[in-house]
Design a protein around this motif. Structure first.
Motif, mmCIF file in Angstrom:
data_model
loop_
_atom_site.group_PDB
_atom_site.id
_atom_site.type_symbol
_atom_site.label_atom_id
_atom_site.label_comp_id
_atom_site.label_asym_id
_atom_site.label_seq_id
_atom_site.Cartn_x
_atom_site.Cartn_y
_atom_site.Cartn_z
ATOM 1 N N HIS A 173 0.859 -1.188 0.000
ATOM 2 C CA HIS A 173 0.000 0.000 0.000
ATOM 3 C C HIS A 173 0.891 1.232 0.000
ATOM 4 C CE1 HIS A 173 -3.136 2.876 0.696
ATOM 5 N NE2 HIS A 173 -2.566 3.268 1.827
ATOM 6 N N ARG A 174 0.755 2.049 -1.054
ATOM 7 C CA ARG A 174 1.522 3.293 -1.128
ATOM 8 C C ARG A 174 0.757 4.372 -0.381
ATOM 9 N NH1 ARG A 174 5.904 5.104 -3.144
ATOM 10 N NH2 ARG A 174 6.284 3.090 -4.149
ATOM 11 N N SER A 222 -0.696 7.751 0.781
ATOM 12 C CA SER A 222 -0.971 9.055 0.178
ATOM 13 C C SER A 222 -0.311 10.168 0.967
ATOM 14 C CB SER A 222 -2.482 9.292 0.100
ATOM 15 O OG SER A 222 -3.057 9.294 1.399
ATOM 16 N N THR A 240 8.465 0.806 3.705
ATOM 17 C CA THR A 240 9.527 1.279 2.827
ATOM 18 C C THR A 240 9.749 2.757 3.096
ATOM 19 O OG1 THR A 240 9.038 -0.333 1.096
ATOM 20 C CG2 THR A 240 10.234 1.644 0.440
ATOM 21 N N SER A 300 11.403 6.637 2.465
ATOM 22 C CA SER A 300 11.451 7.553 1.323
ATOM 23 C C SER A 300 12.767 7.470 0.553
ATOM 24 C CB SER A 300 11.197 8.987 1.788
ATOM 25 O OG SER A 300 11.985 9.321 2.920
ATOM 26 N N THR A 306 6.883 5.597 3.027
ATOM 27 C CA THR A 306 6.119 5.889 1.818
ATOM 28 C C THR A 306 5.165 4.766 1.431
ATOM 29 O OG1 THR A 306 7.915 5.048 0.438
ATOM 30 C CG2 THR A 306 7.891 7.433 0.909
ATOM 31 N N SER A 307 5.399 3.569 1.955
ATOM 32 C CA SER A 307 4.507 2.449 1.671
ATOM 33 C C SER A 307 4.723 1.390 2.741
ATOM 34 C CB SER A 307 4.761 1.867 0.282
ATOM 35 O OG SER A 307 6.066 1.317 0.197
#
Length: 466
Positions: A121-122, A124, A151, A153, A205-206
């Motif tokens: 899932h990235r 937002s 993950t 940045s 970021t995810s």
């Protein structure tokens, strides 16, 4: 709840990187959500640097997996999706057997297991924090583990962090968070994964979530998971927050329970009722939605104790590592053990968000900390406390069921809107010693029906919960 700002009380007090001045120094826009039709509350507009109107942006990303199609995504090792009115994830053919030594009993036992790993899932909102929550049934002889891997940045990954080992009961394992999890860049603080130094610009970021379902070898029983998700956020670093404009006068009829009448009862669960703000608040909303415990479920409670369901809630939200009942996801998971209820942990951005929910009949549990003089009428200061928001007066002030009250009759309080909003949404504050410490930045538990009405669904979606 801590009646005074004493570190020995642990109702909602957790060590956190937020206590460091470097915490969350990159600001995100503070906004309010659209209100479900009928409440009359305003929607905040934002503009770009040229003065053109843009869509509001929330500093919070909440994503959950709940549908049959959701459970058929990701990577599967021994689990399978089940359809029906409440789709879920169960053990199909176990992937293997592994030993688990319970750190709180010293007992080692073999467990069959199966895993499900979500798709990536990235976020937002590139985030400084993430909190996982889940809803599940764990019959005797079963339990689950929830993990998150993020993950950064810069493209590198966190380890797989354990965000909770959980069972609805306490006969098989002791439900527990896991301490001492860090890679030197992020750390798990009980139930919250936090970037260690947000001033560097590093963000999540995810992420992926991994569920591991366990059962005793030879049995056909299985956990069933109905919901799992995570809230990522990058809340503005602030001592004060923008004031929202009142837009709703409404009060929900929510049962009133005092934690204080349980002082001294079952001290093995975080020193008894004095620290039971979280389970007491949970039980109020559970019963608002019709959740009831049977006489058999309450048979273990001393019959001389009033409101035995509050004692029960404390026992079954207790985190044996945190040594308290204030683990946020454990409270949401407890609520979801009641028929047709689900629960999530998220962050909201203003009292307008709460007005959105109240207008749809959904009360909320908020987490805050404050000095005695910062909340008029409370009569206490606290390093961490949960209470239930049940409505708003005609002047826009907050109507709360505050469990830190001497009796059930005294639980209903009215708190000044500006004071309440600030102590709940800020991320920094000064404690009684003048030290800069953390605020929760709008943390909230939301409990709602497994099949929300159209109005409830719209309100939840407006505050980012689907």
């Amino acid at each position: 709840m801590s009646r005074a700002e004493q570190p020995s009380h642990r109702a909602d007090q957790r060590p956190s990187a937020i206590d460091q001045p470097s915490r969350r120094t990159v600001l995100a826009a503070a906004v309010v959500a659209a209100v479900a039709g009928g409440s009359g509350a305003a929607v905040a507009d934002t503009t770009d640097t040229a003065g053109r109107e843009t869509a509001p942006a929330r500093p919070v990303d909440h994503r959950s997996w709940t549908t049959y199609a959701d459970w058929r995504t990701g990577t599967v090792r021994g689990t399978r999706a089940v359809a029906g009115t409440r789709p879920g994830l169960v053990i199909g053919t176990p992937a293997g057997t592994a030993d688990y030594t319970d750190p709180h009993t010293g007992t080692t036992a073999a467990w069959e297991y199966a895993t499900w790993t979500s798709p990536v899932h990235r976020l937002s909102v590139p985030s400084t924090e993430a909190i996982v929550s889940w809803n599940a049934s764990t019959p005797a002889g079963t339990w689950l583990q929830a993990e998150l891997k993020g993950t950064y940045s810069d493209g590198t990954d966190t380890p797989w962090y354990v965000m909770g080992r959980w069972a609805a009961g306490d006969q098989d394992i002791k439900r527990t968070s896991v301490d001492d999890q860090s890679d030197g860049r992020s750390t798990v603080w009980t139930d919250t994964l936090a970037i260690d130094d947000a001033s560097t610009g590093l963000r999540l970021t995810s992420y992926r979530i991994r569920l591991t379902l366990h059962r005793r070898p030879g049995t056909k029983r299985t956990p069933t998971v109905w919901r799992v998700g995570a809230m990522g956020s990058d809340v503005p670093d602030r001592f004060t927050v923008p004031a929202s404009v009142p837009g709703l006068a409404q009060e929900l009829s929510v049962p009133r329970y005092s934690q204080e009448i349980h002082t001294g009862q079952y001290p093995e669960y975080d020193n008894g009722g004095e620290a039971w703000c979280s389970p007491t608040s949970s039980q109020m909303i559970i019963e608002y939605w019709g959740g009831r415990l049977t006489r058999e479920q309450l048979a273990w409670v001393n019959p001389a104790y009033a409101d035995p369901q509050v004692c029960h809630a404390a026992r079954y939200t207790y985190d044996h590592q945190y040594a308290g009942c204030g683990n946020w996801p454990f409270n949401a998971a407890y609520a979801a053990t009641f028929k047709d209820l689900q629960g999530v942990v998220t962050r909201l951005t203003s009292l307008t968000d709460l007005e959105t929910l109240i207008a749809a009949g959904i009360p909320a549990i908020t987490s805050q900390s404050f000095l005695k003089e910062e909340l008029t009428g409370a009569g206490y200061g606290t390093s961490g406390h949960l209470m239930t928001v049940i409505g708003f007066t005609a002047d826009g002030d907050v109507i709360a069921n505050d469990p830190a009250s001497p009796s059930n009759a005294a639980v209903r309080r009215v708190y000044l809107r500006r004071e309440f909003e600030n102590i709940w949404l800020r991320t920094k504050r000064y404690n009684a010693s003048g030290k800069v410490v953390s605020g929760t930045g709008g943390v909230c538990y939301l409990y709602f029906p497994a099949r929300p009405s159209a109005r409830q669904h719209k309100a939840l979606a407006a505050v980012g919960v689907r």
